[in-house]
Design an enzyme around this catalytic site. Sequence first.
Site, PDB file in Angstrom:
ATOM      1  N   ASP A  67     -75.187 103.600 -29.687  1.00 38.82           N
ATOM      2  CA  ASP A  67     -75.475 103.549 -28.253  1.00 38.82           C
ATOM      3  C   ASP A  67     -76.900 103.958 -27.919  1.00 38.82           C
ATOM      4  OD1 ASP A  67     -75.081 106.195 -28.935  1.00 38.82           O
ATOM      5  OD2 ASP A  67     -73.257 106.429 -27.771  1.00 38.82           O
ATOM      6  N   ASP A 136     -64.580 114.102 -23.220  1.00 44.19           N
ATOM      7  CA  ASP A 136     -63.543 113.336 -22.513  1.00 44.19           C
ATOM      8  C   ASP A 136     -62.897 112.290 -23.429  1.00 44.19           C
ATOM      9  OD1 ASP A 136     -65.598 111.542 -22.783  1.00 44.19           O
ATOM     10  OD2 ASP A 136     -65.898 111.193 -20.637  1.00 44.19           O
ATOM     11  N   HIS A 138     -64.580 110.182 -25.434  1.00 47.27           N
ATOM     12  CA  HIS A 138     -65.354 108.952 -25.667  1.00 47.27           C
ATOM     13  C   HIS A 138     -65.858 108.866 -27.104  1.00 47.27           C
ATOM     14  CE1 HIS A 138     -69.071 111.281 -24.133  1.00 47.27           C
ATOM     15  NE2 HIS A 138     -69.443 110.849 -25.315  1.00 47.27           N
ATOM     16  N   GLU A 143     -66.297 105.215 -22.437  1.00 49.90           N
ATOM     17  CA  GLU A 143     -65.720 106.254 -21.593  1.00 49.90           C
ATOM     18  C   GLU A 143     -64.258 105.936 -21.247  1.00 49.90           C
ATOM     19  OE1 GLU A 143     -67.170 108.982 -21.222  1.00 49.90           O
ATOM     20  OE2 GLU A 143     -69.106 108.901 -20.218  1.00 49.90           O
TER      21      GLU A 143
END
Length: 238
Positions: A67, A136, A138, A143
Amino acid sequence: MKVIRTKSYEEMSRVAADVIGAQIIMKNDCLLGLATGTTPLGTYAELASRCAAGELDFSKVRTVNLDEYKGLAPDHVQSYRYFMDKHLFDLVNIDKANTRVPDGLAEDSAAMGLAYDEYIESVGGIDLQLLGIGHDGHIGFNEPDDCFTGPTHLVDLTEMTIDANSRLFESRDEVPRQAVTMGMKSIMQAKKILMVVNGEEKKEILKAALYGEITPQVPASLIQLHPDVTVVTDIEDI
Ligand code: GLP
């Protein structure tokens, strides 16, 4: 799925470097999928010292990163290209032309993503994908959402991710609100997955990812369906 529990961050990093090093030794022109974040820093330091000692040869290795922040130039100190150069590529004998990070400056992120995925396919897919996990759940910057997304794509970061990653910026305002991330397709098509997780604060999300319901609300849970996953963690009772 294989879960390797280690006694410390240092041991976790050595074991992860063993797995990556074995991949490079078995296939010297392998395609490695790489991750950023603080968790793999020790792994990269191990790989760099093994390369300096002549134990590993990166000269034919190719890499694709998961990413990049949208809008950050490659030479921006918070960009993931900068991170990779600083913590790995500049420290090993890799040919930088063989290293790829999604282009955060591309005007058309969807077209850039398509080309990124085509490159991965054109060289035979990812041999080993290194992953961390976000607070979270990810992976990359995939996400929590209502569905899993396949291709490399543009995402809006969650408030939790912006909070977590703000520790690395001067202020929260400076954290980009979007990123481009490899999607679940290239990650799940990797021949092997290696996930590194450290610190008690990741315990609940790691449990949910490894043993909970497979749901796009916990994107990492999808790796339960992958046939060759190794998780290395210093968290007890996982
Ligand atoms: C970022 C990266 C992820 C990484 C996550 C966790 O959001 N995009 O690839 O896994 O952070 O980072 P850390 O290891 O610093 O907790």
